[in-house]
Design a protein around this motif. Structure first.
Motif, mmCIF file in Angstrom:
data_model
loop_
_atom_site.group_PDB
_atom_site.id
_atom_site.type_symbol
_atom_site.label_atom_id
_atom_site.label_comp_id
_atom_site.label_asym_id
_atom_site.label_seq_id
_atom_site.Cartn_x
_atom_site.Cartn_y
_atom_site.Cartn_z
ATOM 1 N N ILE A 110 43.119 34.258 38.851
ATOM 2 C CA ILE A 110 42.883 32.850 39.224
ATOM 3 C C ILE A 110 44.185 32.055 39.228
ATOM 4 C CG2 ILE A 110 41.750 30.693 38.522
ATOM 5 C CD1 ILE A 110 39.543 32.503 37.253
ATOM 6 N N PHE A 111 44.944 32.176 38.135
ATOM 7 C CA PHE A 111 46.128 31.325 37.950
ATOM 8 C C PHE A 111 47.452 32.022 38.294
ATOM 9 C CE2 PHE A 111 43.064 29.452 34.881
ATOM 10 C CZ PHE A 111 43.016 28.170 35.396
ATOM 11 N N GLU A 113 43.076 21.493 38.874
ATOM 12 C CA GLU A 113 42.800 22.072 40.199
ATOM 13 C C GLU A 113 41.565 22.959 40.157
ATOM 14 O OE1 GLU A 113 45.575 24.024 43.008
ATOM 15 O OE2 GLU A 113 47.137 23.089 41.782
ATOM 16 N N ALA A 114 41.493 23.810 39.141
ATOM 17 C CA ALA A 114 40.348 24.717 39.020
ATOM 18 C C ALA A 114 39.063 23.932 38.772
ATOM 19 C CB ALA A 114 40.595 25.718 37.896
ATOM 20 N N TYR A 115 39.160 22.885 37.973
ATOM 21 C CA TYR A 115 37.997 22.038 37.695
ATOM 22 C C TYR A 115 37.515 21.377 38.990
ATOM 23 C CZ TYR A 115 35.148 18.521 35.221
ATOM 24 O OH TYR A 115 34.117 17.735 34.757
ATOM 25 N N GLN A 140 35.171 24.953 38.658
ATOM 26 C CA GLN A 140 35.212 25.746 37.433
ATOM 27 C C GLN A 140 35.019 24.840 36.205
ATOM 28 O OE1 GLN A 140 35.108 28.905 37.057
ATOM 29 N NE2 GLN A 140 35.379 28.962 34.846
ATOM 30 N N SER A 183 43.225 30.109 30.772
ATOM 31 C CA SER A 183 44.272 29.163 31.179
ATOM 32 C C SER A 183 45.419 29.088 30.183
ATOM 33 C CB SER A 183 43.648 27.772 31.360
ATOM 34 O OG SER A 183 42.823 27.431 30.245
ATOM 35 N N ILE A 226 44.477 28.010 44.109
ATOM 36 C CA ILE A 226 43.588 28.276 42.974
ATOM 37 C C ILE A 226 42.133 28.262 43.429
ATOM 38 C CG2 ILE A 226 42.660 27.187 40.876
ATOM 39 C CD1 ILE A 226 45.506 26.819 39.945
ATOM 40 N N ALA A 227 41.769 27.314 44.291
ATOM 41 C CA ALA A 227 40.394 27.261 44.796
ATOM 42 C C ALA A 227 40.047 28.535 45.563
ATOM 43 C CB ALA A 227 40.203 26.038 45.686
ATOM 44 N N LEU A 231 39.679 31.408 43.039
ATOM 45 C CA LEU A 231 38.407 31.237 42.319
ATOM 46 C C LEU A 231 37.228 31.701 43.179
ATOM 47 C CD1 LEU A 231 38.434 27.816 40.416
ATOM 48 C CD2 LEU A 231 37.661 30.012 39.489
ATOM 49 N N ALA A 246 37.726 31.035 32.873
ATOM 50 C CA ALA A 246 39.066 31.064 33.463
ATOM 51 C C ALA A 246 40.095 30.949 32.342
ATOM 52 C CB ALA A 246 39.218 29.911 34.458
ATOM 53 N N PHE A 284 36.826 27.319 30.442
ATOM 54 C CA PHE A 284 38.232 27.712 30.364
ATOM 55 C C PHE A 284 38.535 28.340 29.007
ATOM 56 C CE2 PHE A 284 37.966 24.522 33.625
ATOM 57 C CZ PHE A 284 38.849 24.951 34.610
#
Length: 221
Positions: free
Chosen positions: A216-217, A45-47, A51, A35, A4-5, A8, A33, A54
């Motif tokens: 992203i996801f 994970e994105a946070y 990120q 979600s 995910i990183a 992103l 993003a 959302f």
């Protein structure tokens, strides 16, 4: 770096490149993003990868995730789907912004239930005139804005659209341009437009928020 990183980082690079082509600073575009239907663990994970914004389509899912992820203090929820009046309370309480305002009764209920800072909203416009999609016709926007701008608890920041899917770049640009020109006509700076398959074009045509999920996801089940 997690999957995910990495994804992103790639999306952010593409946003920066699109901004450069359009002669705009990268900070002029907010990446939301999307979600929806993704587990809270992936949002974490994105946070962790930096990120903060959302997007959720379903009000009850937004409510549940906002509770589960309440420890992520800088997380900003964007409600991006149509709302029924009986679900407005969840968005009014948990959302940082609402991207799909198109019904007066929803605006009135949001206004009544928003007790803290005014809720930034984008009015949804059906630029493609599709019968299957929600959103106001362009000619309805002026009177709708006049009514909702008088409501306390709401702040109209811009317009949003989800144009018909197309592989024709010029057709896609035409839809985005039409939304931008409509926003300019009404003195609105915000443009929520562009998804995974066309966000770069949207940025080149003036998007200030892009809603990217799959890139992203990954695909949704």
């Amino acid at each position: 770096m997690s999957g995910i990183a990495e994804r992103l980082a790639e999306v952010r690079e593409r946003i920066a490149a699109a901004c450069a082509r359009a002669g705009r600073p990268p900070g002029s575009v907010t990446l939301v993003a999307v979600s929806k239907l993704k587990p809270a663990a992936l949002i974490r994970e994105a946070y962790a990868a930096g990120q903060r914004d959302f997007g959720e389509n379903y009000a009850q899912e937004l409510r549940d995730k906002a509770t589960e992820l309440a420890d992520l203090k800088e997380l900003r929820w964007h409600a991006i789907g149509p709302l029924q009046t009986n679900k407005v309370k969840y968005v009014a309480k948990a959302a940082h912004a609402y991207h799909a305002l198109e019904r007066l009764e929803v605006a009135e209920e949001l206004s009544r239930r928003r007790l803290e800072a005014p809720l930034p909203c984008h009015v949804e416009v059906n630029v493609g005139g599709e019968a299957s999609k929600s959103g106001l016709a362009p000619e309805q926007v002026e009177s709708f804005l006049k009514t909702v701008r008088a409501l306390p608890g709401l702040r109209i920041d811009g317009l949003m659209s989800l144009p018909p899917p197309t592989d024709d770049e010029q057709v896609a640009r035409g839809y985005f341009r039409a939304l931008r020109e409509l926003a300019e006509r009404h003195g609105l700076p915000g443009l929520s437009m562009g998804t995974t398959h066309d966000y770069e074009l949207a940025i080149e045509e003036g998007a200030t928020l892009v809603r990217v999920g799959t890139a992203i996801f990954g695909e949704r089940a």
